[in-house]
Design a protein around this motif. Sequence first.
Motif, short mmCIF file in Angstrom:
data_model
loop_
_atom_site.label_atom_id
_atom_site.label_comp_id
_atom_site.label_asym_id
_atom_site.label_seq_id
_atom_site.Cartn_x
_atom_site.Cartn_y
_atom_site.Cartn_z
N HIS A 5 44.14 42.28 45.42
CA HIS A 5 44.65 42.02 46.77
C HIS A 5 43.76 40.98 47.41
CE1 HIS A 5 41.55 45.07 47.31
NE2 HIS A 5 41.54 44.88 48.62
N ASP A 36 36.42 40.86 50.06
CA ASP A 36 35.47 41.29 49.03
C ASP A 36 36.07 41.21 47.63
OD1 ASP A 36 37.11 43.35 50.10
OD2 ASP A 36 35.89 44.87 49.14
N HIS A 37 37.31 40.70 47.53
CA HIS A 37 37.95 40.52 46.24
C HIS A 37 38.26 39.04 45.97
CE1 HIS A 37 38.58 44.91 45.79
NE2 HIS A 37 38.39 44.81 47.09
N ASP A 45 41.69 48.50 45.33
CA ASP A 45 41.26 49.47 46.35
C ASP A 45 42.33 50.53 46.62
OD1 ASP A 45 38.95 48.05 46.53
OD2 ASP A 45 39.28 47.27 48.55
N HIS A 97 35.72 49.33 43.38
CA HIS A 97 34.35 49.59 43.82
C HIS A 97 33.73 50.83 43.18
CE1 HIS A 97 34.98 46.40 46.67
NE2 HIS A 97 36.01 47.03 47.21
#
Length: 327
Positions: free
Chosen positions: A147, A151-152, A253, A304
Amino acid sequence: MPERRPRLLKRLALILLTLVIVAAAALYVLYFRRTPLPAAAPHARVVPAISTIPGIAACWVETGKTFSRFSFGSTAGSVLVRDPAGDLLIDTGNSSHFDDEIRGFPFGTWLKLKSLAGELKPESPLPQLLRQIGEDPAKLRWAILSHVHLDHSGGLMDLPPLPVLLTREELQFANDPSVQARGYVIAAHVQKFPSVAAPTLQFNPVPYETFDESADLYKDGSVVVVPLRGHTPGSVGIFVNLSPERRMFYVGDAVDDERGFEERVGKSMILLDSDNAGKVADQIVGRLNDLHEKVPGLAIIPAHGRSAYKKFFPGGPQSCVSNQYTR
Ligand SMILES: [Zn+2]
């Protein structure tokens, strides 16, 4: 007055103890306590035929981590898929310019980004880590993002330009000014994506495992993408099949960590706000729990969830597994 000092010390100790208890309770409520969710509606499984393709490997490229000594430690970065038909990067972790990227946001947004995703800032830039495992970043064929959250996608800022696979719905979400205003999507990252008019990922009505649609990236069953809409409108999950026995399913996530699909629990309170559509995201948790029970040999890897990576990549960060690998 000899009694005064011990009394003062006692009072201080009591205050300190209360603070510790309050902090522990807050941590429990915000992070460890998760809501148990209802089971998914029954769904048929379509068992895929998996062949062992020579030369395929998956590598764990970790750019950031927290609490790595504990089972609940988290991670960020990439999974590199080495494929004779061209290498693929799954997610890219945070940008090495993370602090600059979040600087302009209002204080509340800034604080949230800094204290959550900011904890997983790259210790070394992604290209450097790729070179350490013998991968030339300039030779990557493509990247796919679970997505578009910062942080990706951030690692794209550090990489040479390359095609990024995203669906139309995820591109629409990424380009929405109100989404960018919330801080989870960074405008500079969106510049690295294809345009909304030219999406690079499309699903076919071909059932795969417990999903109704899929996209077979290499047309050989080695890397198969399925929709996991909920966390964001175009979130995807990526199956990497090294052999019939050695398979991983990278779920971004959709769940925080292994507890998500093992215990069928939703997000931590502190991360709830990151789900774009909470109800749909909760249904996906049920679906992943169902898949985990139907296919126990499949390694489900939350983006994560550091403990899940450690099981699939016994060599730890910056190591690879292939279908030749034997323990
Ligand atoms: Zn994330």
